[in-house]
Write an enzyme that holds these catalytic residues in place. Structure first.
Site, PDB file in Angstrom:
ATOM      1  CG  HIS A 151      -2.038  -1.016   1.099  1.00 15.03           C
ATOM      2  ND1 HIS A 151      -3.330  -0.684   0.745  1.00 15.03           N
ATOM      3  CD2 HIS A 151      -2.035  -2.357   1.237  1.00 15.03           C
ATOM      4  CE1 HIS A 151      -4.075  -1.780   0.696  1.00 15.03           C
ATOM      5  NE2 HIS A 151      -3.306  -2.808   1.001  1.00 15.03           N
ATOM      6  CG  ASP A 209       0.039   9.311   0.707  1.00 15.39           C
ATOM      7  OD1 ASP A 209       0.005   8.152   1.153  1.00 15.39           O
ATOM      8  OD2 ASP A 209      -0.675  10.235   1.148  1.00 15.39           O
TER       9      ASP A 209
END
Ligand code: ADQ
Length: 473
Positions: free
Chosen positions: A158, A366
């Site tokens: 992720h 991110d």
């Protein structure tokens, strides 16, 4: 359809139907896959006990089976607070200065992965698909193989995969990456992280990459692709209809008193670029005195991972910074930053997103960033707000119609805020329509299906970054 076994650090216990609004999109999407295939979601219970027993607690809520195990205090310190959050998290977010390399963390990480494997292996039956989630469990596939699991096993990361030279700073990096060759499919959020992984395996492990995305190291073949995660757009529409959403929308509109509002919603984490954001907003106020009194920034950031020292530090830093900016610019009837240091229900957030004129989503790094997608999903099509998005968020690869910004530059943040606040309605709509179409079509169900298809049939067509290559071959 094969039964699915999902393994992640924590299990998001399914909620009864009535409480779905408080559950994240990822949990909803994975729960629906588990429900359809009669699957199991396995992970740590969140409890620390004196001695590890490997005893599994199972629960069935709304058709989803969860299986959890307790860990020892030392496991939690070394594996979770240590290797996962103080070594891998900072390093993978390019913060080598914050990464702590401690032998104890490394051995705790391996021990817990081995314990997870030993506990879950007996639950795996012939034909099951096993899907391991995230950086806490990178070596789990290899541990499962050593317990005799021969099923297809996939892994999804992720967070970003760092550039080759960065990851070589990690002691025993080759051992960690080599363990990943035990998976059948490895998924990343973006083509950029996939490319960094390719560089690593080519240079450090002597791998060759085939045009369809297969990585070959000696006799071993692994498929790797980019599978950008999305939100549950349908669920988000329903969320906007809840009372929480309506109340939050009305409250923000009323309290704005005709001023423009910019929203930021993040976990309080150094990767999210909050201090840089506050400083960029301050530059905007300095450079554009005509906007004083006419705009404010609403920043919502509840504390996360309180046990880690760095998080206490960032909290102090932001308290001080927002206090200073407010002290400098505020008037009796206006404060430039409303800084809310607590979590918010999902419906409430959806209402706030809809009421805001712009969002500042400016992480320094991110994996994806779902807040950017939620903000888009929440907008009123007739009068949509503007998304200002960091070029270093994984989401920027798909969301080219956002106003992209370099989050390290105060000047750029200031310029992009001005651009967003002055953007004419027709341009806002044009950009939003394209963004919303992407958020809807590449949603969390599409993500899950693309990954599972790749795992079942090694059909990689859903994976970004390998699509064109496989179409040519
Ligand atoms: P996170 O770093 O947690 O996730 P993100 O994707 O932005 O980051 O947020 C996940 C969820 O948390 C969103 O649904 C968001 O609404 C919610 N959230 C964030 N801040 C909140 C707040 N202040 N109050 C309430 N809810 C809040 C990791 C990776 C990301 C990746 C996701 C999914 O770091 O890059 O997008 O996993 O893969």
């Amino acid at each position: 359809m094969s039964r699915l076994i999902i393994i992640s650090n924590r299990v998001s216990a399914p909620k009864a139907r009535a409480d779905r609004a408080s559950q994240g999109g990822l949990a909803v999407a994975l729960s629906s896959a588990l429900r359809e295939t009669n699957g199991i979601w396995f992970g740590w219970s969140g409890n620390a006990v004196d001695e590890f027993s490997g005893e599994i607690a199972t629960q069935v809520v709304d058709g989803v089976t969860t299986a959890t195990v307790d860990l020892e205090e030392q496991d939690v310190d070394e594996y979770y607070n240590g290797y996962a959050n103080r070594t891998l998290w900072p390093l993978f977010h390019y913060r080598i200065d914050l990464a702590e390399f401690d032998r104890q963390f490394g051995s705790g990480y391996e021990r817990v992965n081995e314990r997870f494997a030993a506990t879950v292996a007996p639950l795996v039956e012939d034909g099951d698909l096993v899907w391991v989630q995230d950086y806490h469990l990178i070596p789990l596939g290899q541990q499962l193989r050593s317990k005799g699991v021969k099923n297809k096993i996939g892994f999804f990361l992720h967070i970003p995969w760092p550039p080759h030279r960065l990851i070589t700073a990690l002691p025993y990096h080759r051992r960690l990456v080599q363990s990943m060759l035990a998976y059948d499919v490895i998924g990343f959020q973006t083509a950029e992280w996939l490319e960094s992984f390719h560089h690593y395996v080519e240079r450090e492990l002597g791998a060759t990459i085939e045009p369809d995305g297969t990585i070959r190291v000696g006799e071993r073949r692994v498929r790797a692709g980019a599978f950008p995660i999305g939100i549950d757009a349908g669920e988000y529409d329903a969320l906007l209809e809840t009372d929480d959403a309506r109340v939050a929308f009305d409250t923000l509109k009323r309290s704005a008193q005709g001023r423009k509002s910019i929203i930021g919603v993040d976990r309080l984490d150094y990767s999210k670029g909050l201090a840089e954001r506050f400083n960029g907003y301050r530059r905007f106020l300095e450079e554009h005195p005509d906007w004083l009194h006419k705009v404010y920034l609403l920043q919502i950031a509840p504390p996360s991972r309180g046990e880690v020292h760095t998080y206490a530090h960032i909290r102090e830093e932001l308290d001080e910074l927002s206090g200073r900016i407010n002290g400098e610019f505020a008037h009796v009837d206006w404060v430039p930053i409303r800084y809310v240091n607590q979590g918010y229900p999902r419906g409430g957030l959806a209402g706030l997103f809809r009421a805001a004129d712009a969002a500042l989503v400016t992480p320094l790094r991110d994996g994806m960033n779902l807040v950017a997608k939620e903000f888009v999903a929440a907008q009123d099509p007739a009068d949509p707000g503007v998304l200002i998005l960091s070029q270093f968020a994984g989401a920027a690869e798909q969301m080219r119609d956002a106003v992209l910004v370099n989050p390290y530059s105060r000047d750029e943040i200031s310029d992009r805020i001005r651009e967003a606040l002055n953007m004419p309605l027709d341009e806002r709509r044009r950009r939003w329509e394209r963004l919303a179409a992407g958020v809807r079509s590449e949603d969390v169900h599409w993500w899950r299906k693309s990954f599972i298809d790749a795992l079942t049939g090694s059909d990689m067509r859903g994976a970004a970054g390998v699509e064109s290559a496989s179409a040519e071959s």
